[in-house]
Design an enzyme around this catalytic site. Structure first.
Site, PDB file in Angstrom:
ATOM      1  N   ASP A   1     -10.464  -4.207  -5.055  1.00  0.00           N
ATOM      2  CA  ASP A   1      -9.769  -3.587  -3.931  1.00  0.00           C
ATOM      3  C   ASP A   1     -10.411  -2.216  -3.688  1.00  0.00           C
ATOM      4  OD1 ASP A   1      -8.059  -2.186  -2.240  1.00  0.00           O
ATOM      5  OD2 ASP A   1      -6.226  -2.948  -3.156  1.00  0.00           O
TER       6      ASP A   1
ATOM      7  N   HIS B   1      -7.407  -5.696   0.286  1.00  0.00           N
ATOM      8  CA  HIS B   1      -6.284  -4.777   0.127  1.00  0.00           C
ATOM      9  C   HIS B   1      -5.009  -5.367   0.727  1.00  0.00           C
ATOM     10  CE1 HIS B   1      -4.431  -0.932  -0.605  1.00  0.00           C
ATOM     11  NE2 HIS B   1      -4.140  -0.752   0.675  1.00  0.00           N
TER      12      HIS B   1
ATOM     13  N   SER C   1       0.833  -1.201   0.000  1.00  0.00           N
ATOM     14  CA  SER C   1       0.000   0.000   0.000  1.00  0.00           C
ATOM     15  C   SER C   1       0.870   1.255   0.000  1.00  0.00           C
ATOM     16  CB  SER C   1      -0.917  -0.044   1.222  1.00  0.00           C
ATOM     17  OG  SER C   1      -1.969   0.837   1.077  1.00  0.00           O
TER      18      SER C   1
END
Lengths: 373, 242
Positions: free
Chosen positions: B194, B222, B75
């Site tokens: 996602d 995610h 991320s």
């Protein structure tokens, strides 16, 4: 005793429990939900089960929190507890809830499922919001206080070292010369003496301004309703002498009531008006207009003059402590007046700033919080 | 080197790292402000941009004398990897980005959250830190041992002020222009669907990075390294030709 065991059955315990139950797959798809939660959210079972993702009843903010924080915790730790989320039901239903969740494996090798128990905390939430609000207020007050302390320290330092010492020396010299009758009329000495006296006077002015500044105390003040109109008129009256001397005209529009400290607000107007008069244009009579208007949650007050103005690049500097744009020879001053204004406005939770073009007058703006209805 | 994403700590790599221990030295760390890091080292001005975190990554590489680093970032740490590789391309041999997003806020031609969504998330954070002593203020608190101990005992928990600050820096940032500056070969792992970094965003990242490969996972969520560790490990291994 034995008979009572059969009054409760597992299905009813699940469906009509006094809390909500919900089970989801790791991707968030809803496996099962009990009647209690369905009725809180006003959904039919088939609208949620195999039809919606848990994230969809969380809203976007909740989804980010769930994906970035809660799900990793569930996956690694196997459980989460006392998490406050907001569930979105049908229509405009929004319920603040407290959630506990557990990861369970039905069969080894299968994907786990997450089980949630859900408590409605609408009442408790109101109380929590109050707490959050109060804590924020307290934190803001703390920040403000430490800022004031920093300013105060600087103030004390500069007063004690920069100002008191030279004034004492100068005053000492003056006394000495006077005591010894050393001044001969129309002599060189008399000229020097007048210079010394002038400096002493200037220093006195500084100390006076500093005292004024130090009086703007953010700690021990109580706010009351103050009519800015009255305060503004009072300031004009107090400046009566210079208003006449420089032929100043005022144009004051309707001004609101604010919450504040009257003496400080009076001081604010006095400082702004004195500045407008002091920095007026040559050969043009000063015109000062004052107006105010609502702007969101605050009142914005405007003090506009037709004076000499200043380069806009100095618009921050002019509010700095003891900073000046003009030399002492040209226009006497201490650089404290506008700092005092800034301190006063900030004490009131507002902002002050100025817009100007050299030679075309200046406009000072400040905001003050509105009196709650 | 594995860098965790927002809201978590290095524990999130525990299902992945065993597969690579044989072939690589594994470097795990917590970003300052997260996990068991020393919160007194959290400098709000340094971490006001992801560049502060990238500096830390570079410092770790330098201090440990690392070369040919394969940087795996989840991320927001994907972007921290990008910034690190832009600044010191010599240190990195590969970037592996899990669910990257260079920008979370939508604009005209770009899918993402609204400012209100992020505010909602910040509010959610605030609501869940009621019990947290507000007196733990990083930097000012300095070496408050009791405060550090409390943090050490909690997993994936953050000081609320840091959590909010990191969230703002993460979700309000825009690093789209940095993508094209990367020359390091890169693997992008994209979950589908996602909700945080949508497929279009992953594809956008792929399109902007000259030397990138795109690996599409039919895994929702995610954090595939948590929910689909097997598939994630396999994708990384095959990218590295193991």
């Amino acid at each position: 005793m034995e008979a009572s065991l059969h009054i409760e059955n597992a299905e009813d315990l699940y469906q009509n429990a006094p809390c909500g139950y919900l089970s989801i797959h790791p991707d968030g798809s809803i496996i099962e939900v009990n009647k209690t939660l369905l009725s809180w959210l006003n959904f039919k079972r088939e609208e949620l089960v195999d039809n919606k993702y848990f994230q969809e009843i969380l809203g976007k903010g909740g989804e980010i929190y769930f994906e970035t924080h809660l799900k990793p915790m569930l996956q690694i730790e196997g459980e989460i507890s006392e998490i406050n989320l907001e569930l979105k039901g049908k229509g405009r239903i929004q319920i603040p809830v407290l959630i506990n969740a557990k990861k369970v494996h039905q069969n080894t090798g299968d994907q786990p499922i997450y089980r949630f128990s859900v408590l409605d905390m609408s009442q408790r939430k109101l109380y929590e919001n109050e707490l959050i609000k109060e804590r924020k207020n307290a934190e803001e007050a703390m920040t403000k206080l430490s800022q004031i302390n920093v300013e105060l320290e600087r103030f004390t330092h500069r007063t004690s070292h920069d100002l008191q010492a030279p004034l004492k020396t100068i005053s000492g010299i003056i006394s000495l010369i006077e005591a010894k009758n050393l001044i001969q009329p129309n002599s060189k000495i008399e000229e020097l003496f007048s210079l010394i006296t002038k400096n002493a006077t200037r220093m006195r002015m500084m100390i006076d301004d500093l005292l004024e500044y130090s009086k703007v105390d953010g700690e021990s003040i109580t706010f009351e309703s103050v009519s800015l109109q009255d305060v503004c008129n009072e300031a004009i009256e107090l400046l009566h002498e210079s208003v006449q001397k420089y032929n100043v005209s005022f144009c004051v529009a309707e001004l609101p009531e604010v919450k504040g400290v009257k003496i400080q607000l009076l001081n604010l107007f006095l400082n702004l008006f004195s500045n407008a008069i002091k920095y007026s244009s040559d050969n043009v009579d000063p015109i000062i207009s004052v107006s105010g208007k609502k702007s969101g949650n605050v009142f914005k007050i405007m003090v506009k003059d037709n004076g000499m103005g200043f380069d806009q690049k100095y618009s921050d500097k002019i509010f700095d402590f003891m900073e000046r744009l003009h030399t002492q020879d040209k226009i006497a001053g201490t650089g404290i007046g506008l700092s005092t204004c800034k301190l006063i406005v900030e004490n009131h939770g507002g902002k002050i700033w100025a817009e100007s073009t050299l030679g075309k007058g200046s406009t000072f703006y400040f905001t003050l919080p509105k009196v709650p209805d | 080197m594995f860098a965790h994403g927002y809201g978590c700590d290095q524990n999130m790599w525990r299902f992945i790292t065993p597969a690579f221990e044989k072939d690589f030295d594994i470097i795990l760390f917590d970003h300052i402000g997260s996990g068991k890091s020393d919160i007194s080292a959290y400098d709000f001005s340094k971490y006001n941009s992801l560049k502060g975190y990238a500096e830390d990554v570079i410092t770790i590489c330098e201090d440990l004398n690392l070369k040919n680093v394969i940087f795996v970032g989840h991320s927001v740490s994907s972007m921290i990897g990008v910034l690190s590789a832009v600044k010191r391309a010599d240190l990195f041999s590969r970037l592996i980005m899990i669910c990257p997003s260079p920008r979370y806020i939508k604009d005209e031609n770009y899918e993402g959250f609204s400012k209100q969504d992020i505010d909602g998330m910040l509010e959610m954070l605030e609501n869940n830190y009621l019990g947290w002593s507000s007196s733990i203020t990083p930097v000012i608190a300095g070496n408050d041992q009791a405060a550090s101990d409390e943090l050490k005992n909690s997993f994936c928990r953050m000081n609320p002020k840091i959590a909010k600050h990191f969230a703002k820096v993460t979700f309000l940032g825009d690093h789209r222009e940095d993508l094209a500056k990367v020359s390091t070969p890169t693997l992008i792992i994209q979950c589908d669907p996602d909700g945080i970094a949508p497929v279009q965003v992953g594809k956008y990242v792929h399109s902007q990075m000259q030397n990138s490969q795109f690996s599409h996972f039919n895994v929702p969520g995610h954090s595939p390294h948590l929910t689909a560790p097997g598939q994630t490990t396999k994708a990384i291994s095959s990218y590295l030709n193991l």
